[in-house]
Design a protein around this motif. Sequence first.
Motif, short mmCIF file in Angstrom:
data_model
loop_
_atom_site.label_atom_id
_atom_site.label_comp_id
_atom_site.label_asym_id
_atom_site.label_seq_id
_atom_site.Cartn_x
_atom_site.Cartn_y
_atom_site.Cartn_z
N MET A 84 0.86 -1.17 0.00
CA MET A 84 0.00 0.00 0.00
C MET A 84 0.90 1.23 0.00
N THR A 85 0.55 2.19 -0.85
CA THR A 85 1.37 3.40 -0.95
C THR A 85 1.06 4.34 0.22
N LYS A 86 1.95 5.27 0.43
CA LYS A 86 1.73 6.27 1.48
C LYS A 86 0.51 7.13 1.17
N GLU A 87 0.27 7.36 -0.10
CA GLU A 87 -0.90 8.15 -0.50
C GLU A 87 -2.19 7.42 -0.18
N GLN A 88 -2.22 6.10 -0.43
CA GLN A 88 -3.39 5.29 -0.11
C GLN A 88 -3.61 5.27 1.41
#
Length: 63
Positions: free
Chosen positions: A1-5
């Motif tokens: 999971m990305t930091k943005e997500q």
Amino acid sequence: MTKEQQAVLEKFGFKMEKGRVKHDKLGIVREIEEFLGFTNLVELEEYVKQILRNQCQMKPKKS
């Protein structure tokens, strides 16, 4: 999971814990894989909002 997500989830009160996404106040627990398919952050945000709306509609109102 990305930091943005992760930021989108945290914006709505969710946190990641042991491979799951949890919202402690509303008692929502979902598998993290459910959120990984979204590449568009706007779509992820709309999905999270729908989860919250559904949960709030299911809760009985206190008299």
